[in-house]
Design a protein around this motif. Structure first.
Motif, PDB file in Angstrom:
ATOM      1  N   GLU A   1      31.469  30.061  43.247  1.00  0.00           N
ATOM      2  CA  GLU A   1      31.895  30.369  41.895  1.00  0.00           C
ATOM      3  C   GLU A   1      32.991  31.413  42.016  1.00  0.00           C
ATOM      4  O   GLU A   1      32.743  32.504  42.507  1.00  0.00           O
ATOM      5  CB  GLU A   1      30.707  30.909  41.097  1.00  0.00           C
ATOM      6  CG  GLU A   1      29.640  29.862  40.917  1.00  0.00           C
ATOM      7  CD  GLU A   1      28.293  30.452  40.588  1.00  0.00           C
ATOM      8  OE1 GLU A   1      28.123  30.969  39.488  1.00  0.00           O
ATOM      9  OE2 GLU A   1      27.414  30.412  41.467  1.00  0.00           O
ATOM     10  N   PRO A   2      34.200  31.065  41.638  1.00  0.00           N
ATOM     11  CA  PRO A   2      35.315  31.967  41.924  1.00  0.00           C
ATOM     12  C   PRO A   2      35.254  33.239  41.090  1.00  0.00           C
ATOM     13  O   PRO A   2      34.826  33.212  39.942  1.00  0.00           O
ATOM     14  CB  PRO A   2      36.530  31.123  41.535  1.00  0.00           C
ATOM     15  CG  PRO A   2      36.021  30.193  40.493  1.00  0.00           C
ATOM     16  CD  PRO A   2      34.609  29.891  40.865  1.00  0.00           C
ATOM     17  N   VAL A   3      35.647  34.330  41.699  1.00  0.00           N
ATOM     18  CA  VAL A   3      35.813  35.591  40.977  1.00  0.00           C
ATOM     19  C   VAL A   3      37.058  36.269  41.546  1.00  0.00           C
ATOM     20  O   VAL A   3      37.522  35.911  42.620  1.00  0.00           O
ATOM     21  CB  VAL A   3      34.612  36.545  41.173  1.00  0.00           C
ATOM     22  CG1 VAL A   3      33.398  36.073  40.424  1.00  0.00           C
ATOM     23  CG2 VAL A   3      34.288  36.702  42.644  1.00  0.00           C
ATOM     24  N   PHE A   4      37.579  37.213  40.812  1.00  0.00           N
ATOM     25  CA  PHE A   4      38.652  38.024  41.373  1.00  0.00           C
ATOM     26  C   PHE A   4      38.042  38.914  42.440  1.00  0.00           C
ATOM     27  O   PHE A   4      37.080  39.639  42.173  1.00  0.00           O
ATOM     28  CB  PHE A   4      39.267  38.918  40.302  1.00  0.00           C
ATOM     29  CG  PHE A   4      40.185  38.198  39.354  1.00  0.00           C
ATOM     30  CD1 PHE A   4      41.199  37.393  39.840  1.00  0.00           C
ATOM     31  CD2 PHE A   4      40.046  38.343  37.983  1.00  0.00           C
ATOM     32  CE1 PHE A   4      42.062  36.731  38.967  1.00  0.00           C
ATOM     33  CE2 PHE A   4      40.899  37.686  37.108  1.00  0.00           C
ATOM     34  CZ  PHE A   4      41.904  36.884  37.602  1.00  0.00           C
ATOM     35  N   HIS A   5      38.565  38.857  43.640  1.00  0.00           N
ATOM     36  CA  HIS A   5      38.077  39.790  44.646  1.00  0.00           C
ATOM     37  C   HIS A   5      39.202  40.102  45.613  1.00  0.00           C
ATOM     38  O   HIS A   5      40.230  39.416  45.620  1.00  0.00           O
ATOM     39  CB  HIS A   5      36.847  39.245  45.367  1.00  0.00           C
ATOM     40  CG  HIS A   5      37.119  38.012  46.176  1.00  0.00           C
ATOM     41  ND1 HIS A   5      37.556  38.053  47.473  1.00  0.00           N
ATOM     42  CD2 HIS A   5      37.027  36.700  45.854  1.00  0.00           C
ATOM     43  CE1 HIS A   5      37.719  36.831  47.927  1.00  0.00           C
ATOM     44  NE2 HIS A   5      37.411  35.990  46.960  1.00  0.00           N
ATOM     45  N   HIS A   6      38.998  41.113  46.414  1.00  0.00           N
ATOM     46  CA  HIS A   6      40.022  41.485  47.376  1.00  0.00           C
ATOM     47  C   HIS A   6      40.017  40.523  48.542  1.00  0.00           C
ATOM     48  O   HIS A   6      38.970  40.157  49.047  1.00  0.00           O
ATOM     49  CB  HIS A   6      39.753  42.903  47.900  1.00  0.00           C
ATOM     50  CG  HIS A   6      40.159  43.963  46.927  1.00  0.00           C
ATOM     51  ND1 HIS A   6      39.309  44.946  46.524  1.00  0.00           N
ATOM     52  CD2 HIS A   6      41.322  44.178  46.278  1.00  0.00           C
ATOM     53  CE1 HIS A   6      39.940  45.734  45.658  1.00  0.00           C
ATOM     54  NE2 HIS A   6      41.151  45.286  45.502  1.00  0.00           N
ATOM     55  N   GLY A   7      41.193  40.127  48.975  1.00  0.00           N
ATOM     56  CA  GLY A   7      41.300  39.332  50.181  1.00  0.00           C
ATOM     57  C   GLY A   7      41.408  40.256  51.379  1.00  0.00           C
ATOM     58  O   GLY A   7      41.348  41.477  51.253  1.00  0.00           O
ATOM     59  N   SER A   8      41.549  39.663  52.561  1.00  0.00           N
ATOM     60  CA  SER A   8      41.682  40.517  53.730  1.00  0.00           C
ATOM     61  C   SER A   8      43.109  41.063  53.785  1.00  0.00           C
ATOM     62  O   SER A   8      44.023  40.505  53.203  1.00  0.00           O
ATOM     63  CB  SER A   8      41.358  39.718  54.988  1.00  0.00           C
ATOM     64  OG  SER A   8      42.216  38.611  55.060  1.00  0.00           O
ATOM     65  N   GLY A   9      43.247  42.163  54.496  1.00  0.00           N
ATOM     66  CA  GLY A   9      44.563  42.777  54.601  1.00  0.00           C
ATOM     67  C   GLY A   9      44.605  44.081  53.847  1.00  0.00           C
ATOM     68  O   GLY A   9      43.635  44.477  53.191  1.00  0.00           O
ATOM     69  N   GLY A  10      45.716  44.750  53.958  1.00  0.00           N
ATOM     70  CA  GLY A  10      45.828  46.055  53.323  1.00  0.00           C
ATOM     71  C   GLY A  10      45.076  47.095  54.122  1.00  0.00           C
ATOM     72  O   GLY A  10      44.664  46.870  55.252  1.00  0.00           O
ATOM     73  N   ARG A  11      44.884  48.219  53.476  1.00  0.00           N
ATOM     74  CA  ARG A  11      44.205  49.299  54.174  1.00  0.00           C
ATOM     75  C   ARG A  11      42.839  49.460  53.547  1.00  0.00           C
ATOM     76  O   ARG A  11      42.710  49.628  52.341  1.00  0.00           O
ATOM     77  CB  ARG A  11      45.054  50.566  53.976  1.00  0.00           C
ATOM     78  CG  ARG A  11      44.472  51.818  54.566  1.00  0.00           C
ATOM     79  CD  ARG A  11      45.324  52.990  54.107  1.00  0.00           C
ATOM     80  NE  ARG A  11      44.514  54.187  54.025  1.00  0.00           N
ATOM     81  CZ  ARG A  11      44.406  55.058  55.029  1.00  0.00           C
ATOM     82  NH1 ARG A  11      45.061  54.868  56.144  1.00  0.00           N
ATOM     83  NH2 ARG A  11      43.625  56.122  54.903  1.00  0.00           N
TER      84      ARG A  11
END
Lengths: 523, 421
Positions: B61-71
């Motif tokens: 079930e899709p939600v807004f979430h952080h993907g990999s990457g960044g700090r």
């Protein structure tokens, strides 16, 4: 009700010699429970809890079978829920794991309602029922009643009524508009559920009857109001010019479901009502998501304290207290990071450690404690833990009360994983120079604002293509996950016109997405 | 204040609706898994559930979430060797992933969703959108089963079936009916007595009182319960129409049929048997094997004994006709037949088979399916049957199977739901 000093004084655990003199006969010496025993247990635990100033809603203890427990799991612990396939999925997966012995069921589930409903499993032994009553009916219950987030955001008295209203309303919609259509709408709403809460604005709790009465008025009113916003009839030039300069919404909106409910141009009234139901659910669960460590820690701290008191008073046998300690130890076990069973920080372990340490700081403060916690070191522990329970959430609780001793005991260390760097850096450990940073980082780990991407509704193109633009403020350069496009599709289905999403870093747009996709718009 | 409630007697399956919705949504996946399972599994253990795997990307079930990457920073417990400033090489060399399990951060896990279908659900999906041809033709009364149904009340019966409520109701009605007139008279008399007493009319008073006493005696003599009041629950025996079917399995066991071919045939028969069992309350199976002569045998012999010799298909057909005439009257039985063969037949026999089938057997049977299991080209029997299939499209079907994987598709094809013509 705040615990007075006297209550605290009376309630100090008695020394063992004092306890032995007035030992009473155990409630039960066997491991089987009966309803009479449960009633007696609850009575005794209730008396002790009162001594410690635990203020609770009335308890409603319900004994259920294990398959009913699985049902309760599947409906996220709600006694009544509307139908949706995702709960079926949840149920199927719990059932699967339970039947294959891959997981045990929780001993209890407790619901933030008034009276506070606690489900106890039939399979529990007498000792486990005692543990569960102390944990759920007095620990969680008093947390629900006392913590400021729950007091502000949820209305324990009316939640069950509202759930009934929601279930009936959605069932009615399914009959009228088809299961498929309602399901698609719920899918879309669930995708945005985490963005259906007011984070700062305080809601006004209303009763379920009022809710029902208002619902019909609202349906008509919203539709009328919308038409005004989206009026396409010719107007005088002057007004148009004024309108063109108007930015809508005037401020970015964090509560997307609320915005959809009030302003989406194409939704039918019943659809708005369903959006509202999901939004209300999200709001109801919002405090729980922010107080996991505290809530579990508080309940664990109290079942530990109350069970030991019961043993000191002779109300439970030595066998019982051993059984209890073995369960308690299992629940509060924190596997180290390199353990195969490591699943992140165990909220029971962390919460219990902090609350127990608060008590220690008050009773046997060290020099370190005096330096770190000058306000509370040597104070009245009961008042301190009650104050912590009432006025904090996970983030601020850790920031405020995580002591160097707990950090040392748990051997906490902080790392930074930067994709610009070819290695992971350990930037602080449990030592003098690292305590503050570890504490800060751990606290931010529990900050929902950090955990979830910061996305808000920035503007609506009122005169053009009616598109909706979201703005994602990137934090630490972290991009959005791979289901983002799908969420946008859901949002598009609700809004009915193009939806765009801009990721902004330092005031600059670094990525764009849109639904339906635009040429050259993808990142 | 505490309420303690025993909910253990509440109904279970509160989640049944949600579970059903879930299955409905992933119907396509489940059907694929079921049909794969049929190909893989030995048909003998078809009667159990199946594990269904749905890819995580289809079910999340899709939600807004952080993907990999960044700090990203994280705090972990259980430090043993690290000191501030240590640099740890990234595990696996991939970007992201915070040293341990940051399961809560990344939303859904990546594992596929696996769950178990129950046996009944499995069979439901297996035979979904299949139906038996000509099913409606014969729904007949079997002689075996009866059902007792309530049929109101009777005036006689055994004491065990006495309906107390009805009986008392009846008795009360009778008492009211019998005493109505005299009670009305008694009221009049009482009024009369009072009046007489008021006027001082002793004589009339006496007369009225004695009549009143007589009426009261009479009323007391009305029995509280009489034989005529008795009412008994009445149940009648009703025949329940049962539908029954017999399935004829015809197989060539001549030397050219090897065990592999027979196994394929066996799977087909088992599918057919299970399918029939779901539709009919009683299903019987008759096994007929043949080379130059045909014999009725039991299941084990049918599948496993080996014989050699030539092939005369008509012998089996004739035996089947005999058995039908003898034991399975088409009036009371739904007759299905499935014939499996590698296509070998005595050349002169094929026209006889065709003639016999179309004139003698096909009018009797509901459906006759012929499967030819062979890698070679078709022979005379196939061509003869092909002609038949054209003439009797509703009762005769034939398919060609080359590998075990074909069994379910062919079966599916044979019993597909047809649009009502």
């Amino acid at each position: 009700m705040s615990p007075s000093l006297d209550v605290g004084a009376v309630s100090r655990p008695r020394s063992s010699s004092a306890a032995t003199t007035q030992r009473r006969t155990p409630i039960s010496t066997t491991s089987d429970w009966t309803f009479d025993l449960i009633r007696e247990l609850d009575h005794e635990i209730g008396l002790l809890a009162e001594e410690y100033g635990l203020d609770t809603y009335p308890n409603q203890i319900e004994i259920i079978r294990s398959d009913q427990m699985m049902d309760a799991y599947a409906s996220v612990g709600m006694p009544i829920g509307y139908h949706h396939w995702s709960y079926g999925k949840q149920f199927v997966s719990v059932e699967q794991q339970y039947q294959h012995g891959m997981m045990g069921l929780a001993y209890e589930i407790v619901i933030n309602s008034n009276p506070c409903i606690a489900y106890l499993m039939e399979e529990n032994t007498f000792t486990m029922q005692a543990l569960v009553i102390a944990h759920a009916c007095y620990g969680h219950n008093s947390f629900f009643k006392g913590n400021y987030l729950f007091r502000t955001w949820t209305d324990a008295g009316s939640i069950i009524d509202y759930l009934v209203f929601a279930r009936n309303y959605i069932a009615e919609c399914e009959q009228r508009h088809g299961v498929r259509e309602v399901e698609a709408l719920l899918d879309a709403c669930h995708a945005l559920m985490n963005y259906g809460v007011d984070r700062y604005k305080r809601p006004r709790p209303i009763s379920a009857e009022e809710e029902k009465r208002r619902q019909r008025e609202r349906a008509e009113w919203v539709q009328r109001n919308l038409n005004d916003l989206w009026r396409t009839l010719p107007e005088t030039m002057r007004r148009r010019e004024a309108d063109d300069e108007r930015v809508f919404p005037s401020e970015p909106q964090e509560n997307m479901l609320y915005f959809i409910e009030k302003h989406a141009p194409l939704l039918e009234p019943w659809q708005r009502e369903i959006v509202r139901i999901v939004r209300k659910m999200a709001q109801y669960f919002y405090p729980q998501r922010q107080t996991q460590v505290m809530n579990e820690g508080w309940a664990t701290f109290w079942h530990y304290t109350l069970m030991n008191r019961m043993y000191d008073e002779g109300l439970i046998t030595e066998g019982s207290i051993m059984e209890f300690l073995s369960s308690h130890t299992a629940v509060t076990f924190q596997p180290p990071y390199d353990h195969p069973g490591y699943r992140g920080i165990n909220p029971y372990a962390l919460g219990f450690a902090i609350f127990s340490d608060l008590k220690r700081i008050c009773e046997e403060p060290t020099d370190e404690d005096r330096e770190w916690f000058p306000d509370i070191a040597g104070g009245d522990w009961l008042e301190v833990v009650h104050d912590a329970m009432r006025n904090y959430k996970d983030e601020s609780f850790i920031q405020q009360f995580l002591s160097p001793k707990v950090m040392r005991d748990l051997r906490l260390f902080a790392i930074v994983d930067d994709d610009d760097d070819d290695a992971i850096e350990v930037n602080a450990i449990h030592d003098w120079s690292g305590y503050r940073r570890v504490r800060e980082q751990l606290a931010s780990q529990y900050n929902l604002g950090d955990r979830e991407p910061n996305i808000q509704i920035a503007r609506v193109d009122l005169r053009g293509d009616r598109s909706l633009t979201l703005r994602h403020a990137q934090h630490q350069r972290r991009p959005l996950g791979d289901t983002t496009d799908e969420v946008l599709r859901h949002l598009h289905s609700l809004w009915g016109f193009p939806v765009r999403l801009e990721s902004v870093r330092d005031g600059e747009v670094v990525a764009r997405r849109a639904c339906p996709p635009e040429s050259g718009g993808a990142d | 204040m505490t309420y303690i409630i025993d909910r253990r007697l509440n109904s279970k399956n509160k989640s049944a609706v949600n579970r059903q919705r879930f299955l409905e949504r992933y119907r396509a996946h489940i059907k694929r898994a079921v049909s794969d399972a049929v190909d893989k599994r030995s048909i003998t253990d078809m009667e159990r559930g199946e594990e269904v795997t749905i890819p995580a990307r289809d079910i999340s079930e899709p939600v807004f979430h952080h993907g990999s990457g960044g700090r990203r920073s994280a705090v972990h417990p259980g430090n043993k060797e690290f000191v501030q400033g240590d640099r740890i090489p990234r595990p696996g060399g991939s970007g992201g992933g915070g040293g341990g399990g940051e399961a809560s951060d990344s939303g859904e896990g990546v594992d596929d969703f696996v769950f178990q279908l129950s046996r009944d659900e499995f069979l439901d999906y297996l035979f979904d959108d299949l139906e038996l041809p000509n099913l409606t033709k014969r729904h007949l009364k079997g002689d075996a089963s009866f059902k007792y149904e309530r049929a109101g009340f009777a005036t006689d019966g055994v004491p065990a079936k006495l309906s107390v409520f009805r009986t008392l109701q009846q008795a009360k009605a009778r008492r009211i009916a019998l005493s109505g007139q005299s009670r009305r008279r008694m009221v009049e008399l009482e009024e009369g007595i009072a009046e007489a007493a008021g006027e001082g009319d002793e004589v009339t008073g006496m007369r009225l009182r004695s009549e009143l006493a007589r009426l009261e005696r009479r009323e007391r003599r009305i029995p509280f319960l009489d034989d005529t009041d008795l009412r008994y629950n009445l149940h009648v025996k009703k025949p329940v129409p049962t539908s029954q079917a017999v399935m004829f399995c015809l197989m060539d066991v001549s030397g050219s049929m090897d065990q592999a071919t027979k196994d394929i045939a066996k799977r087909f028969y088992l599918l057919l048997y299970m399918f029939l069992k779901r539709h009919y309350e009683r299903t019987e199976v008759v096994f007929i094997r043949h080379h130059t002569t045909a014999r009725e045998v039991d299941e084990h012999d049918f599948f496993y004994s080996r014989e050699t010799g030539g092939t005369v298909v008509s012998s089996a057909l004739k035996l089947m006709k005999e058995i039908v005439d003898e034991r399975y009257s088409p009036d009371t039985w739904n007759i299905y037949a499935a014939q499996a063969s590698d296509g070998d037949n005595w050349n002169d026999d094929s026209p006889i088979c065709g003639k016999f089938l179309s004139e003698q057997l096909l009018p009797l049977v509901q459906y006759f399916a012929y499967i030819e299991i062979t890698q070679r080209s078709h022979q005379a029997l196939w061509r003869e049957y092909e002609r038949l299939a054209g003439e009797h499209a509703d009762a005769f079907a034939m398919r060609h199977i080359t590998a075990p994987g074909d069994i379910f598709p062919v079966f599916h094809d044979l019993f597909q739901k047809r649009e009502a013509a």
